[in-house]
Scaffold this active site. Sequence first.
Site, PDB file in Angstrom:
ATOM      1  N   SER A  12       0.834  -1.209   0.000  1.00 19.37           N
ATOM      2  CA  SER A  12       0.000   0.000   0.000  1.00 19.37           C
ATOM      3  C   SER A  12       0.864   1.253   0.000  1.00 19.37           C
ATOM      4  CB  SER A  12      -0.895  -0.022   1.242  1.00 19.37           C
ATOM      5  OG  SER A  12      -0.115  -0.248   2.405  1.00 19.37           O
ATOM      6  N   GLU A  14       1.000   5.519   1.224  1.00 16.98           N
ATOM      7  CA  GLU A  14       0.433   6.568   2.072  1.00 16.98           C
ATOM      8  C   GLU A  14       0.619   7.937   1.417  1.00 16.98           C
ATOM      9  OE1 GLU A  14       0.971   6.216   6.320  1.00 16.98           O
ATOM     10  OE2 GLU A  14       1.555   8.322   6.403  1.00 16.98           O
ATOM     11  N   THR A  45      -3.316  10.653   5.390  1.00 12.90           N
ATOM     12  CA  THR A  45      -3.096  11.079   6.779  1.00 12.90           C
ATOM     13  C   THR A  45      -4.110  12.142   7.214  1.00 12.90           C
ATOM     14  OG1 THR A  45      -1.503  12.778   6.170  1.00 12.90           O
ATOM     15  CG2 THR A  45      -0.623  10.586   6.623  1.00 12.90           C
ATOM     16  N   TYR A  46      -4.158  12.344   8.527  1.00 15.68           N
ATOM     17  CA  TYR A  46      -5.157  13.243   9.135  1.00 15.68           C
ATOM     18  C   TYR A  46      -4.476  13.986  10.276  1.00 15.68           C
ATOM     19  CZ  TYR A  46      -9.674  14.466  11.275  1.00 15.68           C
ATOM     20  OH  TYR A  46     -10.761  15.130  11.788  1.00 15.68           O
ATOM     21  N   ARG A 103      -3.650   7.959  17.683  1.00  8.98           N
ATOM     22  CA  ARG A 103      -3.816   9.022  18.670  1.00  8.98           C
ATOM     23  C   ARG A 103      -3.503  10.365  18.028  1.00  8.98           C
ATOM     24  NH1 ARG A 103       0.498  10.279  23.293  1.00  8.98           N
ATOM     25  NH2 ARG A 103       1.492  11.102  21.420  1.00  8.98           N
ATOM     26  N   GLY A 104      -2.358  10.446  17.327  1.00 12.65           N
ATOM     27  CA  GLY A 104      -1.909  11.725  16.767  1.00 12.65           C
ATOM     28  C   GLY A 104      -1.090  12.500  17.773  1.00 12.65           C
ATOM     29  N   ASP A 105      -0.448  13.551  17.300  1.00 11.78           N
ATOM     30  CA  ASP A 105       0.318  14.467  18.154  1.00 11.78           C
ATOM     31  C   ASP A 105      -0.281  15.837  17.946  1.00 11.78           C
ATOM     32  OD1 ASP A 105       2.354  12.664  19.115  1.00 11.78           O
ATOM     33  OD2 ASP A 105       3.084  12.620  17.047  1.00 11.78           O
ATOM     34  N   TYR A 141       5.484   0.374  16.688  1.00 14.12           N
ATOM     35  CA  TYR A 141       6.791   1.047  16.776  1.00 14.12           C
ATOM     36  C   TYR A 141       7.892   0.036  17.113  1.00 14.12           C
ATOM     37  CZ  TYR A 141       3.725   5.038  16.838  1.00 14.12           C
ATOM     38  OH  TYR A 141       2.748   5.949  16.490  1.00 14.12           O
ATOM     39  N   LYS A 161      -4.490  -1.965  21.877  1.00 15.76           N
ATOM     40  CA  LYS A 161      -5.165  -1.601  20.621  1.00 15.76           C
ATOM     41  C   LYS A 161      -5.697  -2.850  19.909  1.00 15.76           C
ATOM     42  CE  LYS A 161      -1.523   1.100  19.185  1.00 15.76           C
ATOM     43  NZ  LYS A 161      -0.801   2.209  18.521  1.00 15.76           N
ATOM     44  N   PHE A 212      12.454  14.484  10.461  1.00 15.90           N
ATOM     45  CA  PHE A 212      11.349  13.559  10.766  1.00 15.90           C
ATOM     46  C   PHE A 212      11.788  12.520  11.784  1.00 15.90           C
ATOM     47  CE2 PHE A 212       9.075  13.720   6.390  1.00 15.90           C
ATOM     48  CZ  PHE A 212       8.378  14.838   6.815  1.00 15.90           C
ATOM     49  N   HIS A 262       4.192  -0.951   3.451  1.00 16.44           N
ATOM     50  CA  HIS A 262       3.371   0.269   3.336  1.00 16.44           C
ATOM     51  C   HIS A 262       4.353   1.416   3.095  1.00 16.44           C
ATOM     52  CE1 HIS A 262       0.033   3.042   4.240  1.00 16.44           C
ATOM     53  NE2 HIS A 262       0.870   3.721   5.011  1.00 16.44           N
TER      54      HIS A 262
HETATM   55  P1  FAD Z   1      -0.951   5.380  21.018  1.00 24.15           P
HETATM   56  O1  FAD Z   1      -1.051   3.975  20.589  1.00 24.15           O
HETATM   57  O2  FAD Z   1      -2.070   5.947  21.820  1.00 24.15           O
HETATM   58  O3  FAD Z   1       0.422   5.523  21.847  1.00 24.15           O
HETATM   59  C1  FAD Z   1       0.952   6.785  22.180  1.00 24.15           C
HETATM   60  C2  FAD Z   1       1.839   6.671  23.440  1.00 24.15           C
HETATM   61  O4  FAD Z   1       1.023   6.440  24.599  1.00 24.15           O
HETATM   62  C3  FAD Z   1       2.825   5.510  23.420  1.00 24.15           C
HETATM   63  O5  FAD Z   1       3.986   5.939  24.096  1.00 24.15           O
HETATM   64  C4  FAD Z   1       2.125   4.396  24.193  1.00 24.15           C
HETATM   65  O6  FAD Z   1       3.048   3.519  24.828  1.00 24.15           O
HETATM   66  C5  FAD Z   1       1.315   5.199  25.214  1.00 24.15           C
HETATM   67  N1  FAD Z   1       0.001   4.572  25.482  1.00 24.15           N
HETATM   68  C6  FAD Z   1      -0.859   4.065  24.576  1.00 24.15           C
HETATM   69  N2  FAD Z   1      -1.999   3.626  25.149  1.00 24.15           N
HETATM   70  C7  FAD Z   1      -1.860   3.891  26.475  1.00 24.15           C
HETATM   71  C8  FAD Z   1      -2.707   3.692  27.598  1.00 24.15           C
HETATM   72  N3  FAD Z   1      -3.934   3.156  27.460  1.00 24.15           N
HETATM   73  N4  FAD Z   1      -2.248   4.077  28.827  1.00 24.15           N
HETATM   74  C9  FAD Z   1      -1.015   4.644  28.969  1.00 24.15           C
HETATM   75  N5  FAD Z   1      -0.167   4.850  27.918  1.00 24.15           N
HETATM   76  C10 FAD Z   1      -0.585   4.501  26.692  1.00 24.15           C
HETATM   77  N6  FAD Z   1      -0.168  11.165  13.203  1.00 24.15           N
HETATM   78  C11 FAD Z   1      -1.143  12.032  12.798  1.00 24.15           C
HETATM   79  O7  FAD Z   1      -1.376  13.048  13.440  1.00 24.15           O
HETATM   80  N7  FAD Z   1      -1.866  11.786  11.663  1.00 24.15           N
HETATM   81  C12 FAD Z   1      -1.690  10.675  10.913  1.00 24.15           C
HETATM   82  O8  FAD Z   1      -2.374  10.484   9.901  1.00 24.15           O
HETATM   83  C13 FAD Z   1      -0.687   9.729  11.317  1.00 24.15           C
HETATM   84  N8  FAD Z   1      -0.477   8.576  10.643  1.00 24.15           N
HETATM   85  C14 FAD Z   1       0.415   7.647  11.118  1.00 24.15           C
HETATM   86  C15 FAD Z   1       0.523   6.404  10.475  1.00 24.15           C
HETATM   87  C16 FAD Z   1       1.400   5.437  10.956  1.00 24.15           C
HETATM   88  C17 FAD Z   1       1.477   4.107  10.247  1.00 24.15           C
HETATM   89  C18 FAD Z   1       2.215   5.719  12.092  1.00 24.15           C
HETATM   90  C19 FAD Z   1       3.194   4.697  12.585  1.00 24.15           C
HETATM   91  C20 FAD Z   1       2.109   6.941  12.737  1.00 24.15           C
HETATM   92  C21 FAD Z   1       1.206   7.913  12.289  1.00 24.15           C
HETATM   93  N9  FAD Z   1       1.027   9.134  12.927  1.00 24.15           N
HETATM   94  C22 FAD Z   1       0.062  10.034  12.502  1.00 24.15           C
HETATM   95  C23 FAD Z   1       1.855   9.484  14.086  1.00 24.15           C
HETATM   96  C24 FAD Z   1       1.182   9.100  15.411  1.00 24.15           C
HETATM   97  O9  FAD Z   1      -0.009   9.802  15.570  1.00 24.15           O
HETATM   98  C25 FAD Z   1       2.163   9.433  16.530  1.00 24.15           C
HETATM   99  O10 FAD Z   1       3.241   8.549  16.492  1.00 24.15           O
HETATM  100  C26 FAD Z   1       1.558   9.524  17.915  1.00 24.15           C
HETATM  101  O11 FAD Z   1       2.551  10.069  18.796  1.00 24.15           O
HETATM  102  C27 FAD Z   1       1.127   8.197  18.514  1.00 24.15           C
HETATM  103  O12 FAD Z   1       0.018   7.704  17.923  1.00 24.15           O
HETATM  104  P2  FAD Z   1      -0.460   6.194  18.248  1.00 24.15           P
HETATM  105  O13 FAD Z   1      -1.728   5.992  17.553  1.00 24.15           O
HETATM  106  O14 FAD Z   1       0.619   5.239  18.053  1.00 24.15           O
HETATM  107  O15 FAD Z   1      -0.727   6.383  19.838  1.00 24.15           O
END
Ligand code: FAD
Length: 284
Positions: A12, A14, A45-46, A103-105, A141, A161, A212, A262
């Site tokens: 795929s 992105e 992406t979003y 989750r996003g940042d 990760y 997740k 990055f 991907h």
């Molecule tokens: P999570 O899985 O929520 O993890 C974030 C942090 O919190 C980790 O350190 C984890 O260990 C910790 N954590 C998770 N769950 C819990 C819990 N229940 N209790 C306590 N700690 C917890 N960003 C964007 O803004 N837009 C995008 O479109 C985008 N696309 C991406 C696509 C891919 C394939 C990847 C790998 C990343 C992408 N990102 C995107 C970046 C991503 O949003 C960031 O890396 C963000 O910091 C973490 O998102 P996550 O979904 O992995 O978060």
Amino acid sequence: MESQKKYQPTFSFELFPPKTETGMEKMKSTVRRLSTLNPRFFSVTYGAGGSTRDKTLDTVTWLRAQQLDTAPHISCIGSSREHIRELLERYQQEGIKRIVALRGDMPSGMGGGGDFRYANELVDFIRSVTGDHFHIEVAAYPEFHPQAPDAMADLVNFKRKIDAGANGAITQYFYNPDGYYRFVDSCEQLNLEIPIVPGIMPINNYTQLGRFSDACGAEIPRWIRRRLQGFADDIESIRAFGIDVVTELCQKLLDQGAPGLHFYTMNQSGPSQTIWKNLGLSAR
Ligand code: FAD
């Protein structure tokens, strides 16, 4: 890596939603070229906090109008449940079947808040609102998330997740395949039964890649860094070296049983297309 071999490999691309008309035109021509390779889907992406909402929707709508399988990303931080519910409804109407849930940042300057703290809560919400409609991908990760207190905590959070209902994962990009193999083995030990597809970042531009990588915690091995520094502004050499290194990485991953690739295209067709062809993926 044994458990990964049972999955049908998925390839795929992105994209990010362009901000300008010119960017949109460029992205469209990238998609036209890449779609001839028959990828499984294009993801879009979003921006966290809904910062690219309309542009993401426009891009997704255009891709659907081209009859392409499309996987919108949804990042939940800073969003309300209502807002996410509306997006899900819209995507269901558009015939979308796959979502990348994150989750996003939060972009700097935008406040926090919102109804979600972590991606597992988003996965849980998507399942509660739309049942099994969507195939949900989440982020993984292999070199661990930069905010995770330690490797095991990050693995446990990754498992949350999957337990919430994710069907698959796409990794942050990496250039060290051993970290990925080790990550997948740890997931096997936790009995996580999902394909974990490596995210692949082609190398085009050393400064951008360095920036990055510092932000997302992906390591550029010293030997790659030093070679790229040595090429200075010689773009052709950087690209040729990048294609070579990334093709070899992808080949190793596939040989070991990775369930697909991907590509983070950065809206450019050239490098991903060349690597894809080097790997003979079109013929698969
Ligand atoms: P999570 O899985 O929520 O993890 C974030 C942090 O919190 C980790 O350190 C984890 O260990 C910790 N954590 C998770 N769950 C819990 C819990 N229940 N209790 C306590 N700690 C917890 N960003 C964007 O803004 N837009 C995008 O479109 C985008 N696309 C991406 C696509 C891919 C394939 C990847 C790998 C990343 C992408 N990102 C995107 C970046 C991503 O949003 C960031 O890396 C963000 O910091 C973490 O998102 P996550 O979904 O992995 O978060």
